[in-house]
Design a protein around this motif. Structure first.
Motif, mmCIF file in Angstrom:
data_model
loop_
_atom_site.group_PDB
_atom_site.id
_atom_site.type_symbol
_atom_site.label_atom_id
_atom_site.label_comp_id
_atom_site.label_asym_id
_atom_site.label_seq_id
_atom_site.Cartn_x
_atom_site.Cartn_y
_atom_site.Cartn_z
ATOM 1 N N VAL A 115 -13.619 -34.646 11.809
ATOM 2 C CA VAL A 115 -13.355 -33.258 12.196
ATOM 3 C C VAL A 115 -14.629 -32.529 12.616
ATOM 4 N N ALA A 172 -9.136 -31.913 7.788
ATOM 5 C CA ALA A 172 -9.546 -33.192 7.195
ATOM 6 C C ALA A 172 -8.659 -33.547 6.005
ATOM 7 N N LEU A 182 -13.612 -38.742 7.070
ATOM 8 C CA LEU A 182 -12.777 -37.611 7.466
ATOM 9 C C LEU A 182 -13.627 -36.419 7.893
#
Length: 349
Positions: free
Chosen positions: A145, A170, A141
């Motif tokens: 991002v 995220a 994650l």
């Protein structure tokens, strides 16, 4: 589920808050109509922007969509199901499918937790996976991002505002949602960082097939991220349609005033006229008929007597100016005339 069923749909949703007051004669109870008959829809993979002045009802709509509040009347449907009539397992699935990113990344992140813990928290609460699997998901994650994996060990105060907002995004992605409510996601960021976060949000939408409900004052953000736009005034939607078309040629006087009040897109471009004049009326005692009539340069006597229906074929505008001539069908929305220009019975000539 029918292929044409939208991801999210609001049908004539109302949210009224009872307010008790006192006078010398008696105690009275009145209602604030924060949301007053709103109907909206968001298709799979699409984005809808909500714009309007502070206090118009945008945040209340967001709470209703997230299931944090219950409508007084009307229905909020997610994939065709009323979110307030879901069974236990269906409600858990709904909560996994909808997430939110808020305006202030500093206020929405726990300062006592490390970044990895913040992102992992939704996974830990909702999924039965090992710590190793959670850590792997957190690292993915962070990369998704645009942050380094080693930032999982840092605290929020060690990150910049733009990095903190990426962490918020995220965390919103942690349970692989289908819809994300974005509440002013870039307004608290420096101008130099806004474009980066906006580009990230659009890239994530394309990669993951996300749908967005975007609440924003900054019209350029709405145009960049949203295909569709809804304009809200005192709890009512007054114009909906394609965002680029509305921003290029607003159909409702209120939307025209909002655009005029915005800063010009390019240096040296002069604003055509003043923006929204006066203070908005009290939601405890809104004007009869069209709520915007007390500030509208096109106001007519009939505006006080009737709530205008939506008009238009290419998009919908709640204004008598776009009412077709007697015996004529609805037509496309035409440009607004200069204030004071001739119009007969409300129809633009």
């Amino acid at each position: 589920m029918n292929a044409e069923t939208p991801l999210l749909e609001l049908r004539e949703v109302r949210r009224h808050f009872r307010v008790a007051g006192r006078s010398l004669a008696h105690r009275e109870v009145r209602a604030v109509k924060a949301v007053d008959g709103v109907s909206l829809r968001i298709e799979h993979g699409e984005s809808l922007g909500l714009v309007g002045e502070s206090g118009c009802g945008k945040s209340t709509i967001a709470k209703l969509v997230l299931g944090l509040d219950t409508p007084t009347e009307g229905t909020v449907l997610f994939k065709g199901r009323d979110i307030h009539r879901l069974s236990g397992s269906e409600r858990r699935d709904f909560r996994r499918s909808v997430a939110a990113v808020f305006q202030d990344p500093w206020g929405s992140l726990n300062p006592w937790l490390r970044i990895g813990q913040i992102i992992a928290e939704p996974i830990k609460i909702n999924e039965d996976v090992s710590e190793r699997e959670r850590n792997r998901r957190v690292e993915e994650l962070l990369e998704d991002v645009g942050l380094r994996r080693d930032m999982a060990r840092r605290f929020p105060h060690e990150l910049s505002g733009g990095q903190r907002q990426r962490v918020s995004i995220a965390r919103a992605l942690a349970l692989r949602p289908q819809l994300i409510v974005l509440d002013e996601p870039v307004s608290a960021l420096d101008v130099s960082i806004r474009a980066q976060v906006m580009n990230l949000l659009r890239d994530l939408q394309e990669r993951h097939g996300l749908s967005y409900l975007l609440i924003a004052h900054h019209l350029a953000t709405v145009k960049f991220l949203c295909k569709s736009l809804a304009v809200v005034y005192l709890g009512r939607v007054v114009e909906t349609g394609n965002s680029a078309e509305i921003l290029a040629q607003p159909g409702h006087p209120y939307m025209r005033a909002l655009i005029t009040a915005s800063l010009p897109a390019r240096p040296g471009v002069r604003l055509q006229a003043a923006g929204v004049e006066g203070e908005p009326p009290s939601p405890l005692s809104p004007p009869s008929g069209c709520h915007y009539r007390t500030r509208c340069p096109y106001v007519m006597d009939r505006c006080a007597d009737e709530v205008p229906p939506f008009h238009g074929t290419d998009r919908s505008v709640r204004c008598v100016l776009h009412e077709p001539a007697p015996g004529q069908p609805e037509g496309p929305i035409r440009p607004l005339p200069a204030p004071g220009a001739a119009h007969v019975g409300g129809a633009l000539q």
